[in-house]
Design a protein around this motif. Structure first.
Motif, PDB file in Angstrom:
ATOM      1  N   PRO A   1      24.041  87.892   8.020  1.00 30.43           N
ATOM      2  CA  PRO A   1      25.760  88.596   8.253  1.00 30.43           C
ATOM      3  C   PRO A   1      25.961  88.505   9.526  1.00 30.43           C
ATOM      4  CG  PRO A   1      24.389  89.858   7.632  1.00 30.43           C
ATOM      5  CD  PRO A   1      23.382  88.539   7.570  1.00 30.43           C
ATOM      6  N   GLN A   2      25.484  88.870  10.281  1.00 30.84           N
ATOM      7  CA  GLN A   2      25.756  88.828  11.997  1.00 30.84           C
ATOM      8  C   GLN A   2      26.265  87.466  11.960  1.00 30.84           C
ATOM      9  OE1 GLN A   2      22.589  89.200  14.990  1.00 30.84           O
ATOM     10  NE2 GLN A   2      23.428  90.731  15.684  1.00 30.84           N
ATOM     11  N   ALA A   3      25.706  86.031  11.482  1.00 34.07           N
ATOM     12  CA  ALA A   3      26.000  85.428  12.658  1.00 34.07           C
ATOM     13  C   ALA A   3      27.355  84.555  12.214  1.00 34.07           C
ATOM     14  CB  ALA A   3      24.726  84.208  12.439  1.00 34.07           C
ATOM     15  N   ALA A   4      27.756  85.204  10.784  1.00 33.33           N
ATOM     16  CA  ALA A   4      29.178  85.247  10.193  1.00 33.33           C
ATOM     17  C   ALA A   4      29.959  86.325  10.148  1.00 33.33           C
ATOM     18  CB  ALA A   4      28.900  85.233   8.682  1.00 33.33           C
ATOM     19  N   ALA A   5      29.415  87.318  10.770  1.00 32.98           N
ATOM     20  CA  ALA A   5      30.338  88.350  11.404  1.00 32.98           C
ATOM     21  C   ALA A   5      30.874  87.831  13.005  1.00 32.98           C
ATOM     22  CB  ALA A   5      30.405  89.743  11.748  1.00 32.98           C
ATOM     23  N   LYS A   6      30.330  87.341  13.507  1.00 36.02           N
ATOM     24  CA  LYS A   6      31.015  85.887  15.231  1.00 36.02           C
ATOM     25  C   LYS A   6      31.515  85.717  15.056  1.00 36.02           C
ATOM     26  CE  LYS A   6      26.221  88.606  17.585  1.00 36.02           C
ATOM     27  NZ  LYS A   6      25.593  88.153  18.382  1.00 36.02           N
ATOM     28  N   ASP A   7      31.303  85.116  14.220  1.00 34.05           N
ATOM     29  CA  ASP A   7      32.482  84.058  13.803  1.00 34.05           C
ATOM     30  C   ASP A   7      33.759  84.622  12.974  1.00 34.05           C
ATOM     31  OD1 ASP A   7      30.850  81.726  14.926  1.00 34.05           O
ATOM     32  OD2 ASP A   7      29.868  81.872  13.151  1.00 34.05           O
ATOM     33  N   GLY A   8      33.741  85.976  12.914  1.00 33.11           N
ATOM     34  CA  GLY A   8      35.116  86.328  11.833  1.00 33.11           C
ATOM     35  C   GLY A   8      35.134  86.040   9.675  1.00 33.11           C
ATOM     36  N   MET A   9      33.616  85.827  10.005  1.00 34.05           N
ATOM     37  CA  MET A   9      33.413  85.549   8.736  1.00 34.05           C
ATOM     38  C   MET A   9      33.347  86.595   7.974  1.00 34.05           C
ATOM     39  SD  MET A   9      34.988  82.681   8.059  1.00 34.05           S
ATOM     40  CE  MET A   9      36.348  83.260   7.960  1.00 34.05           C
ATOM     41  N   PHE A  10      32.704  87.341   8.692  1.00 36.27           N
ATOM     42  CA  PHE A  10      32.286  88.597   7.750  1.00 36.27           C
ATOM     43  C   PHE A  10      32.901  90.477   8.447  1.00 36.27           C
ATOM     44  CE2 PHE A  10      28.062  89.434   5.408  1.00 36.27           C
ATOM     45  CZ  PHE A  10      28.877  88.521   4.343  1.00 36.27           C
TER      46      PHE A  10
ATOM     47  N   ALA B   1      31.650  94.604  11.732  1.00 34.46           N
ATOM     48  CA  ALA B   1      30.516  95.710  11.826  1.00 34.46           C
ATOM     49  C   ALA B   1      29.201  95.195  12.139  1.00 34.46           C
ATOM     50  CB  ALA B   1      30.625  97.510  11.230  1.00 34.46           C
ATOM     51  N   PHE B   2      28.955  94.300  11.400  1.00 31.88           N
ATOM     52  CA  PHE B   2      27.697  93.628  10.911  1.00 31.88           C
ATOM     53  C   PHE B   2      27.570  92.567  12.429  1.00 31.88           C
ATOM     54  CE2 PHE B   2      29.113  94.644   6.516  1.00 31.88           C
ATOM     55  CZ  PHE B   2      27.728  94.493   5.447  1.00 31.88           C
TER      56      PHE B   2
ATOM     57  N   GLY C   1      19.480  94.172  19.995  1.00 35.00           N
ATOM     58  CA  GLY C   1      18.836  93.187  20.198  1.00 35.00           C
ATOM     59  C   GLY C   1      18.874  92.142  19.266  1.00 35.00           C
ATOM     60  N   MET C   2      18.784  94.135  17.935  1.00 36.87           N
ATOM     61  CA  MET C   2      18.196  93.575  16.506  1.00 36.87           C
ATOM     62  C   MET C   2      20.121  94.010  16.442  1.00 36.87           C
ATOM     63  SD  MET C   2      15.690  92.610  16.573  1.00 36.87           S
ATOM     64  CE  MET C   2      14.891  92.565  15.175  1.00 36.87           C
ATOM     65  N   PRO C   3      20.357  93.218  14.670  1.00 42.04           N
ATOM     66  CA  PRO C   3      21.391  93.309  14.069  1.00 42.04           C
ATOM     67  C   PRO C   3      21.112  94.702  12.858  1.00 42.04           C
ATOM     68  CG  PRO C   3      20.088  92.005  12.687  1.00 42.04           C
ATOM     69  CD  PRO C   3      19.477  92.207  13.897  1.00 42.04           C
ATOM     70  N   ILE C   4      21.511  95.760  13.926  1.00 43.60           N
ATOM     71  CA  ILE C   4      21.099  97.174  13.187  1.00 43.60           C
ATOM     72  C   ILE C   4      22.246  96.793  12.352  1.00 43.60           C
ATOM     73  CG2 ILE C   4      22.752  98.461  14.993  1.00 43.60           C
ATOM     74  CD1 ILE C   4      19.608  99.620  13.318  1.00 43.60           C
ATOM     75  N   VAL C   5      23.163  97.130  11.901  1.00 45.16           N
ATOM     76  CA  VAL C   5      24.301  97.611  10.857  1.00 45.16           C
ATOM     77  C   VAL C   5      23.931  96.312  10.016  1.00 45.16           C
ATOM     78  CG1 VAL C   5      26.965  97.193  10.330  1.00 45.16           C
ATOM     79  CG2 VAL C   5      26.589  97.831  12.693  1.00 45.16           C
TER      80      VAL C   5
END
Length: 470
Positions: A303-312, A315-316, A322-326
């Motif tokens: 979900p972090q990868a998707a969130a960085k592209d605006g797809m999630f 907050a994710f 360096g870890m996807p904590i949310v």
């Protein structure tokens, strides 16, 4: 540059990436697998071999796609860049459902092995406490950073692979042919038995894609993701097949059908007494914890990868050390709630949830195989026909394997799985509307930018080679 492809300061080497694959695939399920296959008889070993070939084909496809489209995100990234943002989102959504619901399934099985030593009367409150503790210990390991997670995966993988391999190899010397029973004991014809046993066996390979999901954090990802995925899948296949063969040959088919701890029963049969079975229970606990360490990381990474592209939800995209904590925290909270629900309504809820996770996990497999075929047939550079033929055959085999897995989940799981899958559509509509309000541009399948030290990006004017991408 797509945020999902930014290079990371701390990376996973080939051993840690391979351990991530092995650790995510081999959890607690392997310790009960021979009992599930016993109903089919030794013909299930043939099914296991066929499924292993399909899993290796899929592993090769993931390695090729990781070299073709660099960055973290795995199936989400491949579907998005081959077919567009909506299929990419659906893959991210489907995989995320699989990951956190699957963690609940893993921890329930893990708790059963812990209760060999404590809470032996299986008090429900005690079971819930143990399960919650086992869910959150991997979170603590992950929040310490990528190096901590990678190191823990290597340690856990060694601690569980060595005893399993020992039982698999030593058990071959204790095999009694009389224990195998009829070659096909399912009561059905051979093809039906193969399909049924294959449906059980293929569930054991969920997780072979984890190195590609974390590709943006793997050192020399263009080479190491492919090697880690293939090596890890082959190692898992060897343990599965040899281990199942050893258990089949040391425990009678009749006893194996009703066994709740087949590897423990096999160890007791080989070494006499109960101490060996208790050692196997310890290995099962270690295996389950190691599996959860890997999946806790992956459940945040996708979900972090998707969130960085605006797809999630954005907050994710947040990180800590360096870890996807949310993503890790949100997903573990959901897994915790599902685990509590499982212990309070196991038969009505949990069994179906397990089947749903299988259905939702296969969809990203199918899209990934389709993406590889798309790149091969539509964006090719001049290359030798042998290379093209090899790659297209492997990708087609992976696609067929994915369809077989989808069918193997059964009609009921497919029905409810489709509903869970499509529940992501309202989230996609909300994310699209939110992006539009904030003036963010829509992505296209060609919005892939180069990464320092990674493979050259793909553009419409630069076709992708057929061969030598694996």
């Amino acid at each position: 540059m797509s945020a999902s492809m930014k290079p990371q300061g701390s990376t996973l080497g080939l051993p840690a990436a391979s351990a991530l694959v092995i650790g995510s695939v081999i959890g607690t399920g392997v310790f009960g697998l021979p009992s599930a296959l016993a109903a089919f008889g030794p013909i299930s070993l043939v099914a296991f071999l066929l499924v292993t070939v399909g899993a290796v084909a899929l592993a090769i496809v993931f390695g090729a796609l990781a070299a073709r489209v660099p960055g973290s995100g795995g199936p989400y990234l491949y579907a998005r860049d081959a077919f567009g943002e909506f299929p990419g989102f659906l893959n991210a959504w489907s995989y995320w459902l699989t990951a956190w619901a699957g963690n609940a399934a893993i921890v329930v099985a893990l708790t059963g092995y812990v209760e060999v030593f404590i809470n032996t009367d299986h008090n429900v409150v005690g079971s819930i406490i143990i399960a919650i503790a086992c869910l959150w210990i991997p979170v603590l390991i992950n929040v310490l950073g990528l190096r901590s997670m990678g190191g823990a995966q290597v340690v856990f993988t060694v601690l569980k692979i060595v005893p399993l391999a020992a039982i698999a190899i030593i058990g071959l010397f204790f095999v009694n042919p009389a224990n195998f029973g009829p070659f096909n004991s399912s009561g059905t014809d051979g093809w039906t038995a193969l399909a049924g046993a294959g449906a059980v066996a293929l569930f054991a390979y969920l997780g072979i894609e984890t190195a590609s999901v974390a590709a943006g954090r793997v050192r020399d990802a263009e080479r190491n993701v492919s090697r880690a995925t293939v090596y890890g899948t082959i190692a898992c296949g060897a343990v599965y097949i040899l281990g199942t063969l050893a258990v089949f040959g040391t425990v009678s088919n009749t006893d194996l059908r009703s066994s709740t701890a087949p590897f423990s029963d096999a160890a007791n049969a080989m070494f006499s007494g109960t101490w060996a079975g208790q050692v196997v229970a310890v290995v099962a606990v270690i295996s389950g914890l190691g599996c959860l360490v890997g999946w806790t990381f992956i459940v945040g990474e996708m979900p972090q990868a998707a969130a960085k592209d605006g797809m999630f939800p954005r907050a994710f995209a947040r990180e800590s050390r360096g870890m996807p904590i949310v993503g890790m925290l949100a997903s573990t909270i959901l897994a915790t709630l599902l685990t509590v629900l499982a212990y309070t309504s196991f038969e009505q809820v949990f069994t179906m949830v397990v089947l749903l996770t299988v259905f939702t996990s296969v969809i990203p497999f199918l899209f990934s195989a389709a993406a590889q075929i798309y790149w091969l047939v539509s964006r090719s550079r001049p290359t030798s026909w042998p290379h093209f033929a090899r790659d297209i055959v492997v990708a087609a085999l992976a696609l067929v394997f994915s369809f077989w897995a989808l069918i193997g989940t059964g009609a009921e799981a497919a029905f409810y799985g489709a509903i869970a899958f499509l529940l992501g559509v309202p989230l996609y509509v909300w994310m699209k509307a939110s992006n539009r309000r904030h003036g963010l541009p829509a992505r296209t399948p060609w919005d892939v930018e180069p990464v320092v030290g990674a493979a050259t990006s793909i553009t419409p004017s630069e076709p992708v080679p057929h061969g030598n991408v694996t």
